[in-house]
Design an enzyme around this catalytic site. Structure first.
Site, PDB file in Angstrom:
ATOM      1  N   HIS A  27       0.817  -1.205   0.000  1.00 21.71           N
ATOM      2  CA  HIS A  27       0.000   0.000   0.000  1.00 21.71           C
ATOM      3  C   HIS A  27       0.857   1.265   0.000  1.00 21.71           C
ATOM      4  O   HIS A  27       0.388   2.326   0.382  1.00 21.71           O
ATOM      5  CB  HIS A  27      -0.938   0.016   1.213  1.00 21.71           C
ATOM      6  CG  HIS A  27      -1.870  -1.152   1.251  1.00 21.71           C
ATOM      7  ND1 HIS A  27      -1.696  -2.226   2.094  1.00 21.71           N
ATOM      8  CD2 HIS A  27      -2.969  -1.423   0.509  1.00 21.71           C
ATOM      9  CE1 HIS A  27      -2.662  -3.109   1.886  1.00 21.71           C
ATOM     10  NE2 HIS A  27      -3.444  -2.648   0.930  1.00 21.71           N
TER      11      HIS A  27
ATOM     12  N   THR B  47      22.425   8.625 -41.964  1.00 21.12           N
ATOM     13  CA  THR B  47      22.832   7.399 -41.271  1.00 21.12           C
ATOM     14  C   THR B  47      24.335   7.209 -41.441  1.00 21.12           C
ATOM     15  O   THR B  47      25.004   7.998 -42.129  1.00 21.12           O
ATOM     16  CB  THR B  47      22.116   6.163 -41.842  1.00 21.12           C
ATOM     17  OG1 THR B  47      22.582   5.921 -43.172  1.00 21.12           O
ATOM     18  CG2 THR B  47      20.598   6.362 -41.844  1.00 21.12           C
TER      19      THR B  47
END
Length: 633
Positions: free
Chosen positions: A221, A494
């Site tokens: 919790h 690239t």
């Protein structure tokens, strides 16, 4: 500041989440007016025991993910981290009773709100004449000294759902299921650890951790654990967790020892990556087996989360063959994993790699570059790439995941390790082929595949000849492979841009009488210019093509790396050529002249620039001189 959550409203998030699960699962139905999910085939359970569980929302897939044949009959959900309402629990009990079930078992995690609300609903149902029993599960192994509240209910509760579900499906009565489940619950333990807290929708994180801290022994919790430890490796943290869970000095320990047979659950508390969960699972299996523990079954995944908490819990359940049959029993629950019904321990986990095909004799081996020069070239290339790691990573962050430099460094270290194992092949074709395999295996990513493709293709023309035209043809073959499989073209921003520019210059090697260094120098210069030009290009391929070109104001890292590799090769070859020339001169030049040449060489670095210090004078000191001064007798 409140943490961001993808919800419609904070108040309605628990209802919306449960509705979404039911909407996508034809085997589930909602109980009208309540936050309750039930099996769609509820009427088929006539004469059998019903199993109801639940608790606060935020633990998904628990609890509704475990509804199905062979597991839960239904689930009552509260708001996030909040116990469900008594009225909804009672409505669920009445619904299963009216369907003809012979009794109901409530499976409750040991939290005050859950005990109170489920307990009150049980009392009211019993007052109405409905047979109802309740088991409270406390499997937390964090506390060395138990307090009055007892052990918290954690992920081990899911194993109780499975055991009770198998018994109910087999037609076992309510009293016997209750008794057997209580015995099983005492034979297991769970321990959690987290890197940070979670946050309830609309709220801030429940606790704060420093970067070097880890929370140990926490619940589900968002509450803090029993202690904080220093950040460590996954192996170290898993060892610490298992030590704590099984230590006899810990009153909440699981009595696991050498020879024990266990079910292991590795539960993601919500925010860990699959990568991390896999690493932890491996560490847990190795550690347990190293202690002589037999892992009968291993369940790995997200079973009971704490919203987005980046943590893990480990559950150990001592088992025998009858209990394993219940764990293995069939279920239609959507969140229960498809676990192999065989022991994890004792299984052969590796297969021998296939033998490498024998290499055919290469007729070009004797024509290759001197081996010493080949090794030097590769060593210098590795040094260059290692030095560029941070720079390439920085360039890559603009358009990728920032690992281009890391990937190239990984390749460099792999090559360095390979060179330490022994001399590389003397044949250029075999050398490139071996390098391609090494990079494909060790470099990883698209860069590893691209370099592997390039080198594999480039090796083919060099099998017949190794003259300059053959090297130009090798470059052409490599570029063709990159375009064919990488789907990139010159101008797409690239690594191909640098290599393509160099390849165009290397075409001159096909001409009779072409000069090695003149052509190679132009090729390197063109590659460097092309690499810089990529910062003005719009990405047409690769990951960068998904990024707005307005954000790409730096050169492509792959192109920069390729140009740097070519520059290093050129510089090493030039340096070695100078060395070879001086060695030849030494054989034909008088000693005094040779010593002068040696001094000149000692003042020339690898780029051919002049050093700025003279040799020691008669006092042993060095004298500074202008950069342009040539120091030779």
């Amino acid at each position: 500041m409140n943490s961001k959550k993808l919800v419609n409203t904070v108040e309605g998030c628990a209802d919306d989440a449960l509705a979404g699960l039911v909407a996508c699962n034809p085997n589930l139905q909602l109980l009208q007016g309540h936050r309750v999910a039930l099996r769609s085939d509820l009427d088929s359970l006539k004469g059998r025991v019903a199993l109801l569980s639940g608790g606060g929302s935020g633990h998904e897939p628990a609890h509704a993910g475990f509804i199905g044949k062979g597991m839960l009959t239904g689930v009552i959900a509260g708001a996030v981290f909040t116990s469900p309402a008594v009225g909804s629990i009672l409505a669920a009990i009445r619904a299963v009773a009216q369907a003809g079930t012979v009794g109901t078992l409530l499976i409750v995690k040991n939290y005050t709100g859950d005990r109170l609300n489920f307990g009150l609903a049980r009392e009211q149902a019993q007052a109405e004449g409905i047979p109802v029993e309740m088991v409270v599960i406390g499997d937390d192994s964090a506390f060395t000294v138990l307090k009055k509240a007892g052990r918290r209910g954690l992920c081990g509760t899911v194993l109780i759902h499975k055991v009770a579900g198998a018994l109910a499906e087999a037609g076992v009565g309510l009293e016997e299921i209750t008794n057997r489940v209580n015995v099983v619950a005492k034979a297991m333990g769970t321990l959690g650890v987290s890197l940070s807290s979670c946050s309830v929708p609309g709220s801030r994180p429940t606790f704060e951790l420093s970067q070097d801290e880890v929370e140990l022994g926490l619940g589900i919790h968002g509450e803090a654990g029993v202690c904080r430890i220093k950040m460590a490796s996954a192996n170290e943290i898993v060892t610490l967790m298992l030590d704590h869970m099984t230590a006899s000095s810990n009153v909440s320990h699981v009595p696991v020892q050498s020879g024990s047979s266990v079910v292991l659950m590795v539960n993601n508390l919500g925010g860990l990556s699959f990568l991390e969960v896999g690493i932890i699972a491996d560490a847990a299996v190795r550690t347990l087996e190293g202690r002589g523990v037999k892992i009968a079954r291993a369940l790995v995944g997200t079973f009971m989360s704490a919203l987005e908490m980046p943590g893990i819990s480990l559950t150990l359940l001592l088992v025998d063959e009858p209990l394993l049959k219940l764990i293995d029993a069939e279920t239609t629950a959507s969140a229960w994993p498809n676990v192999a019904k065989v022991s994890v321990t004792g299984r052969k986990r590796t297969r021998a790699a296939p033998a490498e095909p024998l290499e055919a004799p290469d007729s070009t081996a004797a024509e290759g570059l001197p081996l010493k020069r080949v090794v030097l070239v590769m060593e210098r290339v590795c040094t260059t790439l290692l030095g560029l790691e941070e720079h390439l990573n920085a360039l890559d962050r603009a358009a990728g995941d920032g690992d281009c430099g890391t990937t190239h460094s990984r390749a460099a270290r792999a090559i360095q390790g390979w060179l330490k194992e022994g001399p590389p092949p003397a044949s250029p074709a075999q050398l490139l082929s071996r390098l391609s395999l090494l990079l494909l295996e060790k470099m990883g990513g698209s860069s590893g595949a691209l370099y592997g493709l390039f080198l594999t293709a480039a090796a083919q023309p060099l099998k017949a000849k190794t003259d300059l035209p053959a090297w130009s043809a090798a470059m052409d073959a490599g570029l063709e492979a990159l375009q064919k499989y990488g789907k990139a073209a010159p101008g797409d921003r690239t690594m191909l841009d640098s290599l393509w520019a160099a390849g165009q210059e290397l075409q001159a090697w096909k001409n009779p009488g072409a000069n090695l260094f003149q052509v190679l120098t132009k090729a390197v210069q063109s590659a460097e210019a092309a690499a810089q030009a990529t910062k003005n290009m719009e990405a047409g391929a690769g990951r960068a093509s998904y990024i707005s070109s307005a954000k790409l104001d730096q050169p492509d890292p792959g192109a920069v790396a390729a140009a740097a590799i070519l520059r290093t090769i050129l510089e090493v070859l030039q340096s070695q050529e100078m060395t070879d020339a001086m060695d030849r001169d030494r054989m034909t030049t008088p000693k005094k002249t040779w010593m002068g040449l040696r001094r000149l060489r000692s003042h020339t670095d690898i780029q051919g620039s002049r050093k700025t210090t003279k040799p020691k004078n008669h006092c042993g000191h060095r004298e500074e001189v202008p950069d342009h001064t040539v120091l030779c007798p």
